[in-house]
Design a protein around this motif. Sequence first.
Motif, PDB file in Angstrom:
ATOM      1  N   LEU A  35       0.860  -1.384   0.089  1.00 17.52           N
ATOM      2  CA  LEU A  35       0.032  -0.153   0.096  1.00 17.52           C
ATOM      3  C   LEU A  35       0.823   1.240   0.121  1.00 17.52           C
ATOM      4  O   LEU A  35       0.261   2.390   0.224  1.00 17.52           O
ATOM      5  N   ALA A  36       2.112   1.140  -0.007  1.00 14.85           N
ATOM      6  CA  ALA A  36       3.029   2.206  -0.203  1.00 14.85           C
ATOM      7  C   ALA A  36       2.614   3.093  -1.462  1.00 14.85           C
ATOM      8  O   ALA A  36       2.416   2.869  -2.454  1.00 14.85           O
ATOM      9  N   GLY A  37       2.599   4.453  -0.986  1.00 14.68           N
ATOM     10  CA  GLY A  37       2.402   5.431  -2.028  1.00 14.68           C
ATOM     11  C   GLY A  37       0.716   5.666  -2.288  1.00 14.68           C
ATOM     12  O   GLY A  37       0.477   6.428  -3.201  1.00 14.68           O
ATOM     13  N   THR A  38      -0.025   5.059  -1.425  1.00 14.06           N
ATOM     14  CA  THR A  38      -1.695   5.192  -1.675  1.00 14.06           C
ATOM     15  C   THR A  38      -2.010   5.806  -0.336  1.00 14.06           C
ATOM     16  O   THR A  38      -1.263   6.300   0.574  1.00 14.06           O
ATOM     17  N   ARG A  39      -3.266   6.340  -0.323  1.00 14.98           N
ATOM     18  CA  ARG A  39      -3.808   6.913   0.820  1.00 14.98           C
ATOM     19  C   ARG A  39      -4.220   5.862   1.882  1.00 14.98           C
ATOM     20  O   ARG A  39      -4.879   6.347   2.993  1.00 14.98           O
ATOM     21  N   VAL A  40      -4.283   4.728   1.527  1.00 20.05           N
ATOM     22  CA  VAL A  40      -4.798   3.496   2.509  1.00 20.05           C
ATOM     23  C   VAL A  40      -3.881   3.373   3.619  1.00 20.05           C
ATOM     24  O   VAL A  40      -2.722   3.099   3.411  1.00 20.05           O
ATOM     25  N   LEU A  41      -4.312   3.439   4.579  1.00 16.90           N
ATOM     26  CA  LEU A  41      -3.761   3.319   6.181  1.00 16.90           C
ATOM     27  C   LEU A  41      -3.557   1.892   6.485  1.00 16.90           C
ATOM     28  O   LEU A  41      -4.617   1.180   6.204  1.00 16.90           O
ATOM     29  N   VAL A  42      -2.496   1.530   6.944  1.00 17.66           N
ATOM     30  CA  VAL A  42      -2.459   0.251   7.736  1.00 17.66           C
ATOM     31  C   VAL A  42      -2.280   0.246   8.865  1.00 17.66           C
ATOM     32  O   VAL A  42      -1.670   1.004   9.733  1.00 17.66           O
ATOM     33  N   GLY A  43      -3.175  -0.867   9.490  1.00  7.57           N
ATOM     34  CA  GLY A  43      -3.225  -0.959  11.204  1.00  7.57           C
ATOM     35  C   GLY A  43      -2.699  -2.135  11.673  1.00  7.57           C
ATOM     36  O   GLY A  43      -2.531  -3.133  10.890  1.00  7.57           O
ATOM     37  N   ALA A  44      -2.500  -2.400  12.890  1.00 12.17           N
ATOM     38  CA  ALA A  44      -2.032  -3.637  13.742  1.00 12.17           C
ATOM     39  C   ALA A  44      -3.341  -3.742  14.602  1.00 12.17           C
ATOM     40  O   ALA A  44      -4.069  -3.103  15.009  1.00 12.17           O
ATOM     41  N   GLN A  45      -3.411  -5.167  14.927  1.00 12.42           N
ATOM     42  CA  GLN A  45      -4.573  -5.818  15.677  1.00 12.42           C
ATOM     43  C   GLN A  45      -4.375  -5.632  17.278  1.00 12.42           C
ATOM     44  O   GLN A  45      -5.068  -6.057  18.030  1.00 12.42           O
ATOM     45  N   ASP A  46      -3.105  -5.321  17.804  1.00 11.40           N
ATOM     46  CA  ASP A  46      -2.821  -5.062  19.044  1.00 11.40           C
ATOM     47  C   ASP A  46      -1.209  -4.623  18.837  1.00 11.40           C
ATOM     48  O   ASP A  46      -0.846  -4.516  18.125  1.00 11.40           O
ATOM     49  N   ALA A  47      -1.104  -4.176  20.241  1.00  8.18           N
ATOM     50  CA  ALA A  47       0.305  -3.721  20.362  1.00  8.18           C
ATOM     51  C   ALA A  47       0.531  -3.728  21.805  1.00  8.18           C
ATOM     52  O   ALA A  47      -0.349  -3.504  22.823  1.00  8.18           O
ATOM     53  N   SER A  48       1.803  -3.730  22.274  1.00 10.05           N
ATOM     54  CA  SER A  48       2.274  -3.623  23.506  1.00 10.05           C
ATOM     55  C   SER A  48       2.187  -2.568  24.311  1.00 10.05           C
ATOM     56  O   SER A  48       2.046  -1.530  23.651  1.00 10.05           O
ATOM     57  N   CYS A  49       2.055  -2.341  25.647  1.00 10.40           N
ATOM     58  CA  CYS A  49       2.001  -0.842  26.159  1.00 10.40           C
ATOM     59  C   CYS A  49       3.579  -0.684  26.594  1.00 10.40           C
ATOM     60  O   CYS A  49       3.699   0.550  27.034  1.00 10.40           O
ATOM     61  N   GLU A  50       4.263  -1.480  26.207  1.00  9.25           N
ATOM     62  CA  GLU A  50       5.879  -1.129  26.244  1.00  9.25           C
ATOM     63  C   GLU A  50       6.495  -0.994  24.986  1.00  9.25           C
ATOM     64  O   GLU A  50       6.191  -1.751  23.932  1.00  9.25           O
ATOM     65  N   ASP A  51       7.475  -0.030  24.863  1.00  8.22           N
ATOM     66  CA  ASP A  51       8.241   0.105  23.561  1.00  8.22           C
ATOM     67  C   ASP A  51       9.118  -0.965  23.357  1.00  8.22           C
ATOM     68  O   ASP A  51       9.506  -1.330  22.234  1.00  8.22           O
ATOM     69  N   ALA A  52       9.793  -1.551  24.224  1.00 10.37           N
ATOM     70  CA  ALA A  52      10.897  -2.492  24.160  1.00 10.37           C
ATOM     71  C   ALA A  52      11.423  -3.156  25.497  1.00 10.37           C
ATOM     72  O   ALA A  52      10.828  -2.600  26.631  1.00 10.37           O
TER      73      ALA A  52
END
Length: 254
Positions: A63-80
Amino acid sequence: MATPPRRRIVGVSTKMYFSAARTRRYVSELLQILTSSPPDLLARLDVFVIPDHITLASVVSQLAGTRVLVGAQDASCEDAGPFTGEASPAVLAEVGCRIVELGHAERRRLFGETDRDVARKAAAAARNGLTPLVCIGERARGEAAAAAGECRVQVEAALADLPDGADVILAYEPVWAIGAAEPAGADHVVSVTKAIRALDCVRRRKGTTRILYGGSAGPGLFAKLQDGVDGLFLGRFAHDPAQFYRTILEVATA
């Protein structure tokens, strides 16, 4: 000065239904359809796709170069750190993710996620430049006032640690309507989402707060709900790219 209208938004999550090959085909077919769409279509609204974690980076590339956004289904509360199996919001942002879905009813039910967990994850997403898409909704079918009260607790918790200027998306998904044959009634949805919009914690925010409806959402629904929502969050009904595109058109033009 009048408040500018909120930008409409529509998106789909593939959950864990697709193989890697099917995800590639799905995105490719969607892009082919969008290529033949009116040239200003994606300038009118935001469109997002949320694939599984494994294919997310490849979908970003597609989807690079398009206006469509990509999301994730979850993420941690910590960065690393020593968090085996978790998805870092910092890394998600690094690879081109723009949205993070948080607090879905399935994660609350299957993995015991609490409102506090969701709030910490929303704050982590925002500090990494990602837009939290926070799922809210009442567990049992009932009156709109009771549903709004249950949602209020979830919304207040989710926004508690979020910077006031951060954008956020609230996906109203009545738990009892997820996977059902029909969505919740339009009057119910509009009543609940208007009540959410009127909450002090939402109304007084500087950042943009958009509200979506999810829960057996599909084509033909947005026109009935647009007095209360800014768009739709789709599941299985949009796993056909043509149906997804049909809904994009409806949200853009209703």
